[in-house]
Design an enzyme around this catalytic site. Sequence first.
Site, PDB file in Angstrom:
ATOM      1  N   ILE A   1      -9.896  10.809  36.414  1.00 17.05           N
ATOM      2  CA  ILE A   1      -9.793   9.394  36.808  1.00 17.05           C
ATOM      3  C   ILE A   1      -9.124   8.692  35.637  1.00 17.05           C
ATOM      4  O   ILE A   1      -9.691   8.634  34.547  1.00 17.05           O
ATOM      5  CB  ILE A   1     -11.154   8.706  37.057  1.00 17.05           C
ATOM      6  CG1 ILE A   1     -11.915   9.343  38.222  1.00 17.05           C
ATOM      7  CG2 ILE A   1     -10.950   7.209  37.329  1.00 17.05           C
ATOM      8  CD1 ILE A   1     -13.249   8.644  38.564  1.00 17.05           C
ATOM      9  N   ASP A   2      -7.911   8.219  35.834  1.00 14.43           N
ATOM     10  CA  ASP A   2      -7.280   7.424  34.783  1.00 14.43           C
ATOM     11  C   ASP A   2      -7.474   5.961  35.175  1.00 14.43           C
ATOM     12  O   ASP A   2      -6.882   5.488  36.145  1.00 14.43           O
ATOM     13  CB  ASP A   2      -5.798   7.788  34.645  1.00 14.43           C
ATOM     14  CG  ASP A   2      -5.193   7.079  33.452  1.00 14.43           C
ATOM     15  OD1 ASP A   2      -5.805   7.107  32.368  1.00 14.43           O
ATOM     16  OD2 ASP A   2      -4.127   6.460  33.607  1.00 14.43           O
TER      17      ASP A   2
ATOM     18  N   ASP B   1      -6.158  14.451  34.031  1.00  9.93           N
ATOM     19  CA  ASP B   1      -7.025  13.267  33.880  1.00  9.93           C
ATOM     20  C   ASP B   1      -7.638  12.983  35.250  1.00  9.93           C
ATOM     21  O   ASP B   1      -6.953  12.546  36.184  1.00  9.93           O
ATOM     22  CB  ASP B   1      -6.212  12.063  33.390  1.00  9.93           C
ATOM     23  CG  ASP B   1      -7.115  10.941  32.909  1.00  9.93           C
ATOM     24  OD1 ASP B   1      -8.270  10.884  33.384  1.00  9.93           O
ATOM     25  OD2 ASP B   1      -6.675  10.132  32.089  1.00  9.93           O
TER      26      ASP B   1
ATOM     27  N   ASP C   1      -3.354  11.484  29.636  1.00  9.76           N
ATOM     28  CA  ASP C   1      -2.933  10.149  30.092  1.00  9.76           C
ATOM     29  C   ASP C   1      -1.443  10.140  30.451  1.00  9.76           C
ATOM     30  O   ASP C   1      -0.999   9.289  31.219  1.00  9.76           O
ATOM     31  CB  ASP C   1      -3.104   9.100  28.977  1.00  9.76           C
ATOM     32  CG  ASP C   1      -4.546   8.912  28.541  1.00  9.76           C
ATOM     33  OD1 ASP C   1      -5.420   8.844  29.411  1.00  9.76           O
ATOM     34  OD2 ASP C   1      -4.792   8.808  27.317  1.00  9.76           O
TER      35      ASP C   1
ATOM     36  N   THR D   1     -10.966   4.647  34.173  1.00 14.40           N
ATOM     37  CA  THR D   1     -12.419   4.754  34.394  1.00 14.40           C
ATOM     38  C   THR D   1     -13.119   3.402  34.251  1.00 14.40           C
ATOM     39  O   THR D   1     -14.062   3.106  34.992  1.00 14.40           O
ATOM     40  CB  THR D   1     -13.018   5.788  33.417  1.00 14.40           C
ATOM     41  OG1 THR D   1     -12.484   7.056  33.754  1.00 14.40           O
ATOM     42  CG2 THR D   1     -14.525   5.858  33.523  1.00 14.40           C
TER      43      THR D   1
ATOM     44  N   GLU E   1      -9.569  16.267  30.480  1.00 13.91           N
ATOM     45  CA  GLU E   1     -10.221  15.256  29.643  1.00 13.91           C
ATOM     46  C   GLU E   1     -11.717  15.473  29.481  1.00 13.91           C
ATOM     47  O   GLU E   1     -12.238  15.387  28.373  1.00 13.91           O
ATOM     48  CB  GLU E   1      -9.989  13.845  30.220  1.00 13.91           C
ATOM     49  CG  GLU E   1     -10.675  12.798  29.353  1.00 13.91           C
ATOM     50  CD  GLU E   1     -10.442  11.375  29.803  1.00 13.91           C
ATOM     51  OE1 GLU E   1      -9.917  11.152  30.903  1.00 13.91           O
ATOM     52  OE2 GLU E   1     -10.790  10.480  29.023  1.00 13.91           O
TER      53      GLU E   1
HETATM   54  C1  IPD Z   1      -7.432   4.974  29.681  1.00 13.16           C
HETATM   55  C2  IPD Z   1      -6.433   4.218  30.552  1.00 13.16           C
HETATM   56  C3  IPD Z   1      -6.043   2.918  29.899  1.00 13.16           C
HETATM   57  C4  IPD Z   1      -5.504   3.118  28.515  1.00 13.16           C
HETATM   58  C5  IPD Z   1      -6.491   3.890  27.659  1.00 13.16           C
HETATM   59  C6  IPD Z   1      -6.850   5.221  28.328  1.00 13.16           C
HETATM   60  P1  IPD Z   1      -9.233   6.542  30.908  1.00 13.16           P
HETATM   61  O1  IPD Z   1      -7.767   6.221  30.269  1.00 13.16           O
HETATM   62  O2  IPD Z   1      -5.281   4.987  30.770  1.00 13.16           O
HETATM   63  O3  IPD Z   1      -5.030   2.270  30.628  1.00 13.16           O
HETATM   64  O4  IPD Z   1      -5.235   1.871  27.935  1.00 13.16           O
HETATM   65  O5  IPD Z   1      -5.885   4.149  26.418  1.00 13.16           O
HETATM   66  O6  IPD Z   1      -7.756   5.927  27.544  1.00 13.16           O
HETATM   67  O7  IPD Z   1     -10.213   6.571  29.791  1.00 13.16           O
HETATM   68  O8  IPD Z   1      -9.517   5.509  31.922  1.00 13.16           O
HETATM   69  O9  IPD Z   1      -8.993   7.913  31.495  1.00 13.16           O
HETATM   70 CA    CA Z   2      -6.828   8.393  30.836  1.00 15.21          CA
HETATM   71 CA    CA Z   3      -9.950   9.602  32.445  1.00 16.33          CA
END
Ligand code: IPD
Ligand code: CA
Ligand code: CA
Length: 259
Positions: A81-82, A79, A207, A84, A63
Amino acid sequence: MIDHVIKIGYEAGSVIREGFGTDFKIEFKGSVSNLVTEIDKKSEKVITDYIKKTFPTHGILAEESGSSNLDAEYVWVIDPIDGTTNFAHGLPIVGVSIGLQKNGKTIAGVVYHVMNDVMYAAELGSGTTKNGKKIRVSENSDIAKSLLVTGFPYDIAQNPYNALEIFVEMVKISRGMRRLGSASIDFCYLAEGVFDGFWEVNLQPWDICAGILLVEEAGGLVTDFAGSPSSIFAKQVVCSNHHIHNSMMEVIHRHFKAE
Ligand code: IPD
Ligand code: CA
Ligand code: CA
């Protein structure tokens, strides 16, 4: 291979745990809601350094730092940190999501639920585990008795695909709706039968790559909004224990608006 993926997940998780709640630097990616912290970058570096050192011929789709060697036989989809936004606000719902594809097919994936120290892992054909123990999706076949989860993309203000109309009807017909802020962790809870259904629009490969495999190997179903088999490039996912999939698709089809 799965042992390597798990090892990298734990290493990245340590970096995230150490950084949680500290005074880290935050930058914006195009909008005030779309954040990246210095810990996202640190976590990603730990992961990509490991891969580059151990598997120098493999490709990487990550990412924060982009992609390299995507034509390789093996490609890692990362990813760091999913969740963030959760992380930046001190909410301990954050995952490290790492998928490994061979010739375009996901063969291994892990999501590490960092602050709970829970490792979800799957290898193609071998099932899904939570801290080493096999897990399965729920058996519930009634959407009225279902706990559902969704997420909203950073461009939700534009209401892509009528995501808000879909959300409103799902709230009305289910037992409850949750929004955790980490798509990869949504997949984990689906895989272990906590949630019965999950859908979201405008997701990115990192994701969903690991999460799709976790759910499929736990006996669940993942499709796009047309009902076609999942792909990491599909952008939209509908994911369930199989039994409530049609009920979810009916709602989606009633409101879905192609972009
Ligand atoms: C997000 C998370 C969130 C989702 C967003 C993503 P990120 O990823 O997974 O739950 O609703 O669409 O972009 O930006 O925290 O890696
Ligand atoms: Ca993510
Ligand atoms: Ca992320």
